[in-house]
Design an enzyme around this catalytic site. Sequence first.
Site, PDB file in Angstrom:
ATOM      1  N   PRO A  11      45.614  36.804   7.731  1.00 55.48           N
ATOM      2  CA  PRO A  11      45.083  37.985   7.055  1.00 55.48           C
ATOM      3  C   PRO A  11      45.936  38.514   5.894  1.00 55.48           C
ATOM      4  CG  PRO A  11      45.728  38.474   9.325  1.00 55.48           C
ATOM      5  CD  PRO A  11      45.792  37.001   9.165  1.00 55.48           C
ATOM      6  N   ASN A  12      45.226  38.857   4.852  1.00 57.88           N
ATOM      7  CA  ASN A  12      45.747  39.487   3.626  1.00 57.88           C
ATOM      8  C   ASN A  12      46.461  38.526   2.677  1.00 57.88           C
ATOM      9  OD1 ASN A  12      44.842  42.154   4.321  1.00 57.88           O
ATOM     10  ND2 ASN A  12      46.490  42.209   5.835  1.00 57.88           N
ATOM     11  N   ARG A  19      50.186  42.286  -4.798  1.00 56.33           N
ATOM     12  CA  ARG A  19      50.875  43.450  -4.237  1.00 56.33           C
ATOM     13  C   ARG A  19      52.258  43.037  -3.752  1.00 56.33           C
ATOM     14  NH1 ARG A  19      46.764  46.741  -1.751  1.00 56.33           N
ATOM     15  NH2 ARG A  19      48.432  48.209  -1.300  1.00 56.33           N
ATOM     16  N   TYR A  24      56.987  39.390  -1.491  1.00 51.50           N
ATOM     17  CA  TYR A  24      56.247  38.127  -1.369  1.00 51.50           C
ATOM     18  C   TYR A  24      56.245  37.279  -2.642  1.00 51.50           C
ATOM     19  CZ  TYR A  24      54.603  40.427   2.859  1.00 51.50           C
ATOM     20  OH  TYR A  24      54.548  41.057   4.072  1.00 51.50           O
ATOM     21  N   ASN A  74      50.696  30.018   8.346  1.00 50.25           N
ATOM     22  CA  ASN A  74      51.279  31.346   8.178  1.00 50.25           C
ATOM     23  C   ASN A  74      50.270  32.294   8.813  1.00 50.25           C
ATOM     24  OD1 ASN A  74      52.206  33.856   7.538  1.00 50.25           O
ATOM     25  ND2 ASN A  74      52.724  33.357   5.396  1.00 50.25           N
ATOM     26  N   ALA A  77      50.008  38.738  10.168  1.00 50.18           N
ATOM     27  CA  ALA A  77      50.153  39.709  11.266  1.00 50.18           C
ATOM     28  C   ALA A  77      49.527  39.253  12.585  1.00 50.18           C
ATOM     29  CB  ALA A  77      49.586  41.062  10.835  1.00 50.18           C
ATOM     30  N   GLU A  98      55.305  27.007  11.793  1.00 49.20           N
ATOM     31  CA  GLU A  98      54.947  28.391  11.446  1.00 49.20           C
ATOM     32  C   GLU A  98      55.804  28.787  10.241  1.00 49.20           C
ATOM     33  OE1 GLU A  98      55.106  31.172  14.733  1.00 49.20           O
ATOM     34  OE2 GLU A  98      55.379  32.883  13.389  1.00 49.20           O
ATOM     35  N   HIS A 100      56.698  31.812   7.298  1.00 54.76           N
ATOM     36  CA  HIS A 100      56.589  33.169   6.763  1.00 54.76           C
ATOM     37  C   HIS A 100      57.298  33.190   5.413  1.00 54.76           C
ATOM     38  CE1 HIS A 100      54.920  34.859  10.424  1.00 54.76           C
ATOM     39  NE2 HIS A 100      55.778  34.091  11.073  1.00 54.76           N
ATOM     40  N   ARG A 107      63.475  42.556   8.154  1.00 57.15           N
ATOM     41  CA  ARG A 107      62.533  43.638   7.867  1.00 57.15           C
ATOM     42  C   ARG A 107      62.462  44.585   9.072  1.00 57.15           C
ATOM     43  NH1 ARG A 107      57.273  41.110   5.279  1.00 57.15           N
ATOM     44  NH2 ARG A 107      57.002  43.304   4.751  1.00 57.15           N
TER      45      ARG A 107
HETATM   46  O1  CA2 Z   1      56.217  36.883   5.166  1.00 60.39           O
HETATM   47  C1  CA2 Z   1      55.112  36.480   5.542  1.00 60.39           C
HETATM   48  O2  CA2 Z   1      54.605  35.446   5.147  1.00 60.39           O
HETATM   49  C2  CA2 Z   1      54.305  37.327   6.543  1.00 60.39           C
HETATM   50  O3  CA2 Z   1      53.669  36.435   7.456  1.00 60.39           O
HETATM   51  C3  CA2 Z   1      53.264  38.093   5.761  1.00 60.39           C
HETATM   52  C4  CA2 Z   1      52.455  39.058   6.649  1.00 60.39           C
HETATM   53  C5  CA2 Z   1      53.376  39.970   7.419  1.00 60.39           C
HETATM   54  O4  CA2 Z   1      52.623  40.756   8.329  1.00 60.39           O
HETATM   55  C6  CA2 Z   1      54.419  39.191   8.204  1.00 60.39           C
HETATM   56  O5  CA2 Z   1      55.297  40.128   8.821  1.00 60.39           O
HETATM   57  C7  CA2 Z   1      55.211  38.267   7.324  1.00 60.39           C
HETATM   58  C8  CA2 Z   1      51.494  39.954   5.903  1.00 60.39           C
HETATM   59  C9  CA2 Z   1      51.082  39.548   4.551  1.00 60.39           C
HETATM   60  C10 CA2 Z   1      50.543  40.724   3.846  1.00 60.39           C
HETATM   61  O6  CA2 Z   1      49.853  40.204   2.781  1.00 60.39           O
HETATM   62  C11 CA2 Z   1      50.087  40.675   1.545  1.00 60.39           C
HETATM   63  C12 CA2 Z   1      49.488  39.974   0.563  1.00 60.39           C
HETATM   64  C13 CA2 Z   1      49.672  40.332  -0.719  1.00 60.39           C
HETATM   65  C14 CA2 Z   1      50.484  41.379  -1.022  1.00 60.39           C
HETATM   66  C15 CA2 Z   1      51.065  42.085  -0.032  1.00 60.39           C
HETATM   67  C16 CA2 Z   1      50.872  41.735   1.273  1.00 60.39           C
END
Ligand code: CA2
Length: 159
Positions: A11-12, A19, A24, A74, A77, A98, A100, A107
Amino acid sequence: MTRTIYLLNGPNLDLLGEREPEIYGRFTLADIEALCRTVTDRHAVTLIAHQTNAEHEMIQWLHEAREASGIVINPAAFCYHSVPILDALKMCAGPVVEVHISNIYRREDWRSKSILAAAATGVITGLGIDGYRLAMEYLVGKLRAPKPSAGKSARKKRS
Ligand code: CA2
């Protein structure tokens, strides 16, 4: 086992590059897929790439990937709570990496406990999008490695 590797993003991650670039980076999901493809193309491996914001869809792709040569995931969440994804990962025969993008240990405390890591062969965290490339290199390396038993029986046949 097929010469197919799955790249699954949770997700996301479809919004990467838009963002929080300080966490990231500025790369997009399309950049990540292209990077992974440079590795799989070099080794004549098929790459199947998906991103989803829906848990059930992730589970469906993991079912599809059960006999794949490997999975780079990946889970974003999902890694903090999804027991169904944990169970689906455990059903996969090939190695699972996996990944990240950020270092989940640097964090908030709650981010450092991925419940999915127990079902992964290994975890790469904090290396940015290089983590995906390294995970792919690992998986294609596993494909090329000869099975130890094959060499043994070949030697036996000659003598
Ligand atoms: O660092 C990573 O790859 C994470 O898996 C990203 C997840 C976060 O919940 C993990 O703790 C670590 C969330 C990604 C949020 O997605 C975004 C995408 C674009 C901009 C900001 C956030």
